[in-house]
Design a protein around this motif. Structure first.
Motif, PDB file in Angstrom:
ATOM      1  N   PHE A  74       0.773  -1.186  -0.066  1.00  0.00           N
ATOM      2  CA  PHE A  74       0.207   0.074   0.166  1.00  0.00           C
ATOM      3  C   PHE A  74       0.760   1.132  -0.103  1.00  0.00           C
ATOM      4  CE2 PHE A  74       0.570  -1.003   4.451  1.00  0.00           C
ATOM      5  CZ  PHE A  74       0.812  -0.017   4.973  1.00  0.00           C
ATOM      6  N   ALA A  75       0.057   2.509  -0.275  1.00  0.00           N
ATOM      7  CA  ALA A  75       0.953   3.428  -0.277  1.00  0.00           C
ATOM      8  C   ALA A  75       0.498   4.590   0.648  1.00  0.00           C
ATOM      9  CB  ALA A  75       1.009   3.998  -1.966  1.00  0.00           C
ATOM     10  N   SER A  76       1.367   5.588   0.876  1.00  0.00           N
ATOM     11  CA  SER A  76       0.862   6.948   1.842  1.00  0.00           C
ATOM     12  C   SER A  76       1.388   8.065   0.918  1.00  0.00           C
ATOM     13  CB  SER A  76       0.960   6.584   3.009  1.00  0.00           C
ATOM     14  OG  SER A  76       2.446   6.489   3.429  1.00  0.00           O
ATOM     15  N   GLY A  77       0.561   9.344   0.935  1.00  0.00           N
ATOM     16  CA  GLY A  77       1.126  10.433   0.413  1.00  0.00           C
ATOM     17  C   GLY A  77       0.912  11.506   1.600  1.00  0.00           C
ATOM     18  N   SER A  78       1.992  12.354   1.677  1.00  0.00           N
ATOM     19  CA  SER A  78       2.071  13.449   2.668  1.00  0.00           C
ATOM     20  C   SER A  78       2.215  14.814   2.154  1.00  0.00           C
ATOM     21  CB  SER A  78       3.106  12.973   3.547  1.00  0.00           C
ATOM     22  OG  SER A  78       3.244  14.027   4.455  1.00  0.00           O
ATOM     23  N   ALA A  79       1.984  15.754   2.807  1.00  0.00           N
ATOM     24  CA  ALA A  79       2.358  17.294   2.711  1.00  0.00           C
ATOM     25  C   ALA A  79       3.785  17.357   2.789  1.00  0.00           C
ATOM     26  CB  ALA A  79       1.722  18.197   3.882  1.00  0.00           C
ATOM     27  N   ASP A  80       4.498  16.363   3.117  1.00  0.00           N
ATOM     28  CA  ASP A  80       6.147  16.646   3.095  1.00  0.00           C
ATOM     29  C   ASP A  80       6.479  16.372   1.552  1.00  0.00           C
ATOM     30  OD1 ASP A  80       5.865  13.884   2.964  1.00  0.00           O
ATOM     31  OD2 ASP A  80       6.893  12.965   4.560  1.00  0.00           O
ATOM     32  N   LYS A  81       5.517  16.070   0.565  1.00  0.00           N
ATOM     33  CA  LYS A  81       5.739  15.882  -0.820  1.00  0.00           C
ATOM     34  C   LYS A  81       6.557  14.651  -1.372  1.00  0.00           C
ATOM     35  CE  LYS A  81       6.975  21.108  -0.923  1.00  0.00           C
ATOM     36  NZ  LYS A  81       8.125  21.701  -1.526  1.00  0.00           N
ATOM     37  N   SER A  82       6.244  13.762  -0.201  1.00  0.00           N
ATOM     38  CA  SER A  82       6.871  12.255  -0.648  1.00  0.00           C
ATOM     39  C   SER A  82       5.822  11.306  -0.558  1.00  0.00           C
ATOM     40  CB  SER A  82       7.894  11.767   0.343  1.00  0.00           C
ATOM     41  OG  SER A  82       7.196  11.654   1.712  1.00  0.00           O
ATOM     42  N   VAL A  83       5.904  10.238  -1.289  1.00  0.00           N
ATOM     43  CA  VAL A  83       5.188   8.852  -1.371  1.00  0.00           C
ATOM     44  C   VAL A  83       5.901   7.751  -0.886  1.00  0.00           C
ATOM     45  CG1 VAL A  83       3.810   7.544  -2.813  1.00  0.00           C
ATOM     46  CG2 VAL A  83       3.744  10.143  -3.348  1.00  0.00           C
ATOM     47  N   ILE A  84       5.431   6.913  -0.021  1.00  0.00           N
ATOM     48  CA  ILE A  84       6.051   5.944   0.632  1.00  0.00           C
ATOM     49  C   ILE A  84       5.318   4.574   0.232  1.00  0.00           C
ATOM     50  CG2 ILE A  84       6.816   4.582   2.907  1.00  0.00           C
ATOM     51  CD1 ILE A  84       7.312   7.562   4.097  1.00  0.00           C
ATOM     52  N   ILE A  85       5.893   3.476  -0.313  1.00  0.00           N
ATOM     53  CA  ILE A  85       5.480   2.402  -0.458  1.00  0.00           C
ATOM     54  C   ILE A  85       5.789   1.410   0.691  1.00  0.00           C
ATOM     55  CG2 ILE A  85       5.311   0.451  -2.335  1.00  0.00           C
ATOM     56  CD1 ILE A  85       4.579   3.256  -3.289  1.00  0.00           C
ATOM     57  N   TRP A  86       4.670   0.761   1.086  1.00  0.00           N
ATOM     58  CA  TRP A  86       4.708  -0.191   2.391  1.00  0.00           C
ATOM     59  C   TRP A  86       4.166  -1.400   1.914  1.00  0.00           C
ATOM     60  CZ3 TRP A  86       5.914   2.502   7.059  1.00  0.00           C
ATOM     61  CH2 TRP A  86       5.788   4.084   6.763  1.00  0.00           C
ATOM     62  N   THR A  87       4.844  -2.507   2.484  1.00  0.00           N
ATOM     63  CA  THR A  87       4.526  -3.919   2.236  1.00  0.00           C
ATOM     64  C   THR A  87       3.265  -4.367   3.071  1.00  0.00           C
ATOM     65  OG1 THR A  87       5.757  -5.011   3.692  1.00  0.00           O
ATOM     66  CG2 THR A  87       6.859  -4.644   1.661  1.00  0.00           C
ATOM     67  N   SER A  88       2.776  -5.544   2.744  1.00  0.00           N
ATOM     68  CA  SER A  88       1.577  -5.802   3.455  1.00  0.00           C
ATOM     69  C   SER A  88       2.203  -6.346   5.252  1.00  0.00           C
ATOM     70  CB  SER A  88       1.232  -7.041   2.815  1.00  0.00           C
ATOM     71  OG  SER A  88       1.949  -8.146   2.804  1.00  0.00           O
ATOM     72  N   LYS A  89       3.667  -6.422   5.341  1.00  0.00           N
ATOM     73  CA  LYS A  89       3.997  -6.930   6.324  1.00  0.00           C
ATOM     74  C   LYS A  89       4.300  -5.625   7.111  1.00  0.00           C
ATOM     75  CE  LYS A  89       5.863 -11.267   5.085  1.00  0.00           C
ATOM     76  NZ  LYS A  89       7.176 -11.941   4.876  1.00  0.00           N
ATOM     77  N   LEU A  90       3.837  -4.341   6.583  1.00  0.00           N
ATOM     78  CA  LEU A  90       3.937  -3.032   7.309  1.00  0.00           C
ATOM     79  C   LEU A  90       5.585  -2.549   7.164  1.00  0.00           C
ATOM     80  CD1 LEU A  90       1.507  -3.529  10.221  1.00  0.00           C
ATOM     81  CD2 LEU A  90       1.132  -2.920   7.992  1.00  0.00           C
ATOM     82  N   GLU A  91       6.231  -2.690   6.167  1.00  0.00           N
ATOM     83  CA  GLU A  91       7.536  -2.321   6.030  1.00  0.00           C
ATOM     84  C   GLU A  91       7.584  -1.566   4.746  1.00  0.00           C
ATOM     85  OE1 GLU A  91       9.763  -5.919   5.425  1.00  0.00           O
ATOM     86  OE2 GLU A  91       9.539  -6.750   7.581  1.00  0.00           O
ATOM     87  N   GLY A  92       8.372  -0.405   4.984  1.00  0.00           N
ATOM     88  CA  GLY A  92       8.482   0.703   4.015  1.00  0.00           C
ATOM     89  C   GLY A  92       9.552   0.164   3.253  1.00  0.00           C
ATOM     90  N   ILE A  93       9.425   0.364   1.894  1.00  0.00           N
ATOM     91  CA  ILE A  93      10.364  -0.421   0.845  1.00  0.00           C
ATOM     92  C   ILE A  93      10.866   0.586  -0.138  1.00  0.00           C
ATOM     93  CG2 ILE A  93       9.448  -2.761   1.209  1.00  0.00           C
ATOM     94  CD1 ILE A  93       8.004  -2.359  -1.613  1.00  0.00           C
TER      95      ILE A  93
END
Length: 1192
Positions: A74-93
């Motif tokens: 899954f992915a999250s987008g923030s006001a810090d202008k970044s997108v983080i891709i997370w695995t289903s094991k809740l690890e940022g990759i």
């Protein structure tokens, strides 16, 4: 629809400051909920709302989250202008950035490509590529959504527009909303349903509108006014509903068309996000004050049932009417929330939030499923239950019942003592229907629509849950709050019986004594006072019609076929056959019908047994019943004998035999046992020493021996029983010759039928002598003749015919047919002729002729035509066929001419088709002339004869012999005919080369008339006769030269016999000297001269003087007529006589050149040059024309 809160959580930061929930996302399996709260990503367990783990990685507020469809990341987008891709094991990759804060993210459902959108651009990232493809937009993107097939991405813009892009980021469609920049697009989503014909995009903007668009940008339907600023839109997994929330601080449920259905949950602040759990009816809500609420939606069943019609709500706004027996369904779109449904006969009532609509069927047909609007009541009603009758609707609100007309006018009102728990229409005439009402205090009331006073049926101590009344209105079934089913007699108020574990009950509409009730997963069926029959079933019983029980399980109504076997057997045990039959009519198996039929038959209830056997189409037992009924009508009344017949049919043979004996019918018992091959038992019932019975028993025993494959024993038994014919059939079928001879010789000649069977088998075994001996013993001459004919023993057959001429036809016709079958057609023709079958003889010849022509055997065709002509002449001369005389004579002349033409054409055909020919050019030349003359006389050319081949041969031979004029004529004629390809070149060349030749024929070729000495052209258009005296030319049938013959006729009064006598007499004077002289000169020149030495020709040869007895240049032919003196003066050797049989007269010809040797066949009467004839006879052994052998 009810919304039940499952769990609620409120998110704060460390300082207990409320954190706004900006976005939510479900894991595809629904087990986890991802929330964007403050600068953290929170992961919740959806089952109980526990926080699994907060994810830190962003330095500023997280605005958006999205889960991939495959559930891997899954992915999250923030006001810090970044997108983080997370695995289903809740690890940022993975982490990538934009130049502006991230506003929304969305995963492609097919390729799992991630779209991330900011205030100025959007990017595309996929696991397969390292870089992010970014595309400038220039306007703030507030929301985004992919189509189901992943081909297009819809972007909601702050300026009130929607931009639809392909996977490469190119804009394909732009949708401009009416509000423009003052109504930004705050949420949009594509309908996930795969059943929709096209992709549908739902758009929510801050003009407080909900809109729907196709992929092409075309709007679907009209804008739906929300009444608040929407912040979020989310579809259910199947696309039938959507939820929307925003500034109104609540989340509302809508249909896919935008019709509001209700509120999911009210909150204390703005709702910024709401999401529907995949494939389940759960909704998660995120609010401004940090509240995350998780609700379960329960969609209650809204439905109505009347007999076999069931109406229920679908998708909250549609009504489905289902015919439970035929499985037909019809959908009625109401386009508003359906609150209540009632159905009765041809009426259907639907309550919507602001009105009630009454529908009616188009026709009275029981299978009609087409409804139309009858009335609309435009009022808002509050009620717990809704009932419809023919002319009224009944509203139930707690203790109050109101009866309204279809125009909404209140007609009556009833107020009960207690809460109304159950209401049902039990039928009645229109406007006078009866209602069954169950109250909480245990009262059961009966209310008629036209009666203001309720009628108390009964009062019990427990509350009513369900009611039903039997079809005769005499019994009432009640299910109370203790789940007990109680059945009362309506008239006496007596409790008939009660059964536990019931939640619903229904009487059978077709059978008064049957009801069913359900409870605890069990279906109970009760018939009369018999014990309950149980079977497993899920759901509630709502109706019982015949063998079908209507069951409501969760949201679906099903019709279950329940065989009524158990209640039927209960009635059978009590020998209540008619009641059992009535139950069986509701629906039982064929095996049950069979059991009922046999039970009724043994109970001698023939009417019930007959109806049951008709059901299973058992003709054998039906015949038995009909025979018994006939015997009863005739006055027989022995029930024991009837029961014995029944037992015999059922296979209870010993019981049947005892009953037969008891009723004085031992013979029936014996016949039964002998039919069953139980001969030992049969002997017990044989009458005392009755020889007839003994013989009958032996016969039956023989039949049994035959059937069990002991034929010899069977034959011997038949012989001992006097059944000779049956014995002979067994012996003959097995080919026991010695035994058959012995039987045949022992039989008396008066026993014709057995002897005939013996003879038949002798023939079958090909022992003809024994067959003949048997027929002789019988004195059957006709059969003996037939035997000789069948065996082709013709000599014996002919010998029999000599003694018995009456069988001539039987022998000769069969002999002729046998000859024809063996291709001996000419002999067959003669045999037919000998048998007097003239028509068959002619038919054979005609077929032979036809075949010969088709096979180009023209010589044979000529011969067969000659035989046909002679056959016709013979028929014409037969006094028995005098009426056919004229017709046969015409056929004779026709066939004679055809015979001559085919005989002649045979030579032409061989010349044109074969490389070599035995004919001299002069012969071919004469044959062609003969044929062309014959063709001129007939309008139709006979089949197989080619005029082209004849003219071609004539042209070639004429040119060879110097007949250039005739050749030129032939080539000109050929130009006007359709010529085969093989002749074309030769004809074209001949047509050209003949022009170089003289324009006249050689004088040596021109024929001369021997009567008037006129030189004739080679071709005479008027026919084959002299152009001057019209005397027909006589041809030799070998070379076809003109013979020096002149035909003469007898003077009237002279018969053929007298003429022959006169010709045979010696002439009284000296023989007249021939005046024609032939001189041979040098070269090839021959000349004929006539001596004028005699002064008085008349005295010397009176015949010669009569040659010129015709009119010069006349158009009619005048024959030479001779009298007795002329006949006496003619030399017999110079006369040729065609001695035709009757009714034709003889034909007489005189040779004017006695030195020319001429011979005439005494069979066909054709004339030939002697030398040619002798040569042909030597070659072939018979006459070339009629094929008469020289030794005949």
């Amino acid at each position: 629809m009810r919304a039940i809160p499952t769990w609620v959580d409120k998110v704060h930061d460390r300082d207990k400051v409320e954190q706004c929930i900006w976005d939510l996302a479900f894991r595809p399996d629904g087990s986890q909920l991802i929330a964007a709260a403050g600068n953290r990503v929170l992961v919740y367990d959806t089952n109980d709302g526990t926080l699994v783990q907060p994810l830190k990685g962003h330095k500023d507020t997280v605005y958006c989250v999205a889960y991939a469809k495959d559930g891997k990341r899954f992915a999250s987008g923030s006001a810090d202008k970044s997108v983080i891709i997370w695995t289903s094991k809740l690890e940022g990759i993975l982490k990538y950035t934009h130049n502006d804060p991230i506003q929304c993210v969305s995963y492609n459902p097919v390729t799992h490509q991630l779209a991330s959108c900011t205030s100025s651009d959007f990017g595309m990232w996929s696991p397969e590529q390292k870089s992010v493809n970014k595309h400038k937009v220039g306007i703030k993107i507030t929301c985004c959504s992919w189509t189901n097939d992943g081909q297009y991405l819809a972007l909601g813009l702050y300026n009130g527009c929607v931009s639809i892009r392909n996977k490469n980021g190119e804009e394909k469609v732009k949708i401009e909303r009416p509000g423009g920049a003052i109504s930004p697009i705050w949420s949009l989503e594509w309908n996930p349903s795969k059943d929709e014909p096209s992709d549908i995009l739902t758009v929510a903007d801050w003009s407080q509108k909900l809109s729907f668009y196709q992929l092409s940008g075309k709007q679907v339907g009209k804008d739906r006014n929300l009444g608040y600023d929407p912040c979020c839109v989310s579809y259910f997994s199947r696309g039938e509903y959507l939820v929307c929330g925003g500034a109104d601080k609540q989340v509302s449920l809508y249909t896919k068309e935008g019709v509001k259905l209700g509120v999911v949950g009210e909150q204390q602040s703005w709702v910024w996000t709401c999401r529907v759990r995949p494939d389940q009816n759960f909704v998660a809500i995120g609010c401004q004050d940090g509240t995350i609420a998780y609700y379960q939606l329960i969609f209650s069943t809204v439905h109505g049932l009347y007999k076999d019609r069931y109406a229920y709500r679908e998708n909250m706004t549609d009504v489905i009417v289902q015919h439970l027996l035929t499985e037909q369904k019809v959908k009625i779109k109401c386009r508003d929330l359906v609150k209540k449904i009632a159905i009765y006969k041809h009426r259907l009532a639907v309550q919507l939030p602001e009105k009630i609509i009454i529908y009616e069927l188009y026709s009275d047909d029981s299978s009609d499923m087409h409804y139309r609007v009858k009335e609309k009541i435009g009022k808002k009603f509050e009620c717990n239950l809704l009932v419809v009758t023919s002319n009224n609707i009944i509203l139930c609100q707690e203790r109050r019942l109101q009866c309204l007309s279809f125009q909404g006018i209140k007609e009556k009102e009833w107020v009960m003592e207690s809460l109304i728990r159950y209401i049902k229409v039990i039928g009645g005439p229109p406007a006078r229907e009866g209602l069954l009402v169950g109250l909480k205090n245990g009262q059961v009331m009966k209310i008629f629509v036209d009666n203001p006073f309720p009628i108390l049926l009964l009062k019990q101590n427990t509350s009513i849950r369900c009611l039903d009344m039997s079809s005769s209105r005499n019994k009432l079934a009640v299910v109370d709050e203790n789940n007990t089913c109680l059945v009362y007699d309506v008239n006496t108020k007596e409790l008939l019986f009660q059964e536990p574990n019931a939640n619903s009950v229904a009487w059978n509409t077709q059978e008064e004594e049957m009801l069913c009730f359900s409870g605890g997963g069990v279906l109970n069926i009760k018939a009369g006072n018999f014990p309950v029959h149980q079977q497993k079933m899920q759901g509630f019983v709502v109706g019982y019609c015949g063998s079908k029980i209507f069951c409501l399980h969760v949201y679906s109504m099903t019709a279950i076929d329940v065989p009524q076997s158990a209640p039927m057997y209960q009635y059978l045990e009590k020998k209540l056959y008619k009641d059992a039959y009535r139950i069986g009519c509701l629906g039982v198996t064929d095996l049950d019908w069979q059991h009922l039929a046999h039970e009724a038959l043994e109970g001698l209830d023939f009417e019930t047994a007959k109806k049951a056997f008709i059901r299973i189409r058992d003709l054998r037992y039906l015949e038995l019943i009909y025979s018994i009924e006939d015997r009863i009508k005739r006055g027989e009344g022995d029930d024991q004998q009837f029961l014995a017949d029944v037992y015999a049919h059922q296979g209870k043979f010993h019981e049947a035999a005892k009953l037969y004996k008891r009723s004085g019918n031992e013979s029936k018992a014996m016949n039964m046992y002998t039919d069953l091959r139980m001969f030992e038992y049969a002997k017990d019932y044989v009458g005392s020493g009755d020889p007839k019975d003994q013989r009958h028993l032996i016969t039956k025993q023989a039949e049994w021996a035959k059937n069990i494959n002991e034929p010899k024993a069977a034959a011997e038994m038949y012989l001992s029983a006097g059944e000779n014919t049956k014995a002979i059939e067994i012996i003959g079928d097995h080919g026991w010759l010695e035994m058959l001879i012995d039987v045949a010789r022992r039989l008396d000649k008066a026993e014709r039928e057995p002897l005939a069977r013996c003879a038949h088998y002798f023939k079958q075994l090909e022992h003809w002598a024994y067959a003949a001996e048997t027929y002789a013993k019988m004195g059957d001459t006709k059969a003996l003749v037939t035997l000789h004919v069948d065996t082709r023993h013709w000599d014996e057959a002919f010998a029999l015919v000599e003694r018995h001429p009456e069988f001539k036809d039987d022998v000769y016709v069969a002999y002729a047919q046998w000859l024809a079958e063996n291709d001996r057609f000419e002999e067959a023709q003669k045999a037919f002729h000998r048998a007097g079958r003239e028509q068959d003889a002619v038919k054979v010849l005609e077929q032979l002729t036809h075949n010969a022509v088709r096979e180009n055997r023209f010589n044979d065709a000529g011969y067969y035509y000659w035989m046909l002509s002679m056959q016709c002449l013979e028929i014409a001369g037969d006094p028995a066929h005098s009426e056919e005389k004229v017709e046969m004579l015409e056929k004779f002349r026709k066939f004679q001419k055809l015979a001559e033409m085919y005989y002649a054409y045979h030579s032409i055909q061989r010349y044109t088709d074969e490389p070599f020919t035995s004919h001299l050019p002069e012969a071919l030349f004469n044959i062609c002339r003969f044929l062309l003359h014959a063709m001129q006389e007939d309008k139709e050319i006979p089949p197989g004869i080619s005029k082209v081949a004849t003219l071609h041969a004539l042209a070639k031979q004429s040119r060879t012999l110097g007949g250039y004029k005739l050749a030129r004529y032939a080539f000109e004629k050929l130009q006007s005919l359709k010529v085969p390809t093989r002749f074309q070149e030769s004809i074209d060349l001949g047509s050209i080369t003949i022009r170089s030749k003289p324009f006249h024929d050689s004088e040596d070729l021109l024929p001369m008339c021997y009567r008037c000495s006129t030189t004739n052209p080679l071709l005479n258009n008027q026919g084959n006769h002299c152009i001057n005296c019209r005397q027909p030319f006589v041809h030799s049938f070998s070379s076809f030269e003109v013979l020096p013959l002149v035909e003469f006729v007898l003077e009237d009064g002279i018969s053929d016999e007298e003429a022959l006598q006169l010709l045979d007499q010696e002439p009284s004077s000296k023989k007249v000297k021939d005046k024609w002289k032939e001189n041979k000169m040098r070269g090839d020149i021959q000349s004929m001269r006539f001596d004028d030495d005699t002064d008085d020709l008349e005295n010397d040869d009176p015949f010669t003087s009569r040659l010129m007895s015709f009119e010069q240049g006349g158009s009619d032919f005048t024959p030479v007529v001779v009298n007795r003196s002329v006949l006496q003066a003619i030399n017999r050797t110079e006369v040729f006589i065609k001695r035709w049989s009757k009714p034709l007269k003889y034909q007489y010809y005189r040779s004017l050149l006695p030195d020319v040797s001429i011979v005439m066949c005494d069979s066909c009467w054709q004339l030939f040059h002697l030398d040619d004839y002798e040569l042909l006879v030597l070659q072939k052994g018979y006459c070339p024309f009629c094929r008469k052998a020289t030794d005949e």
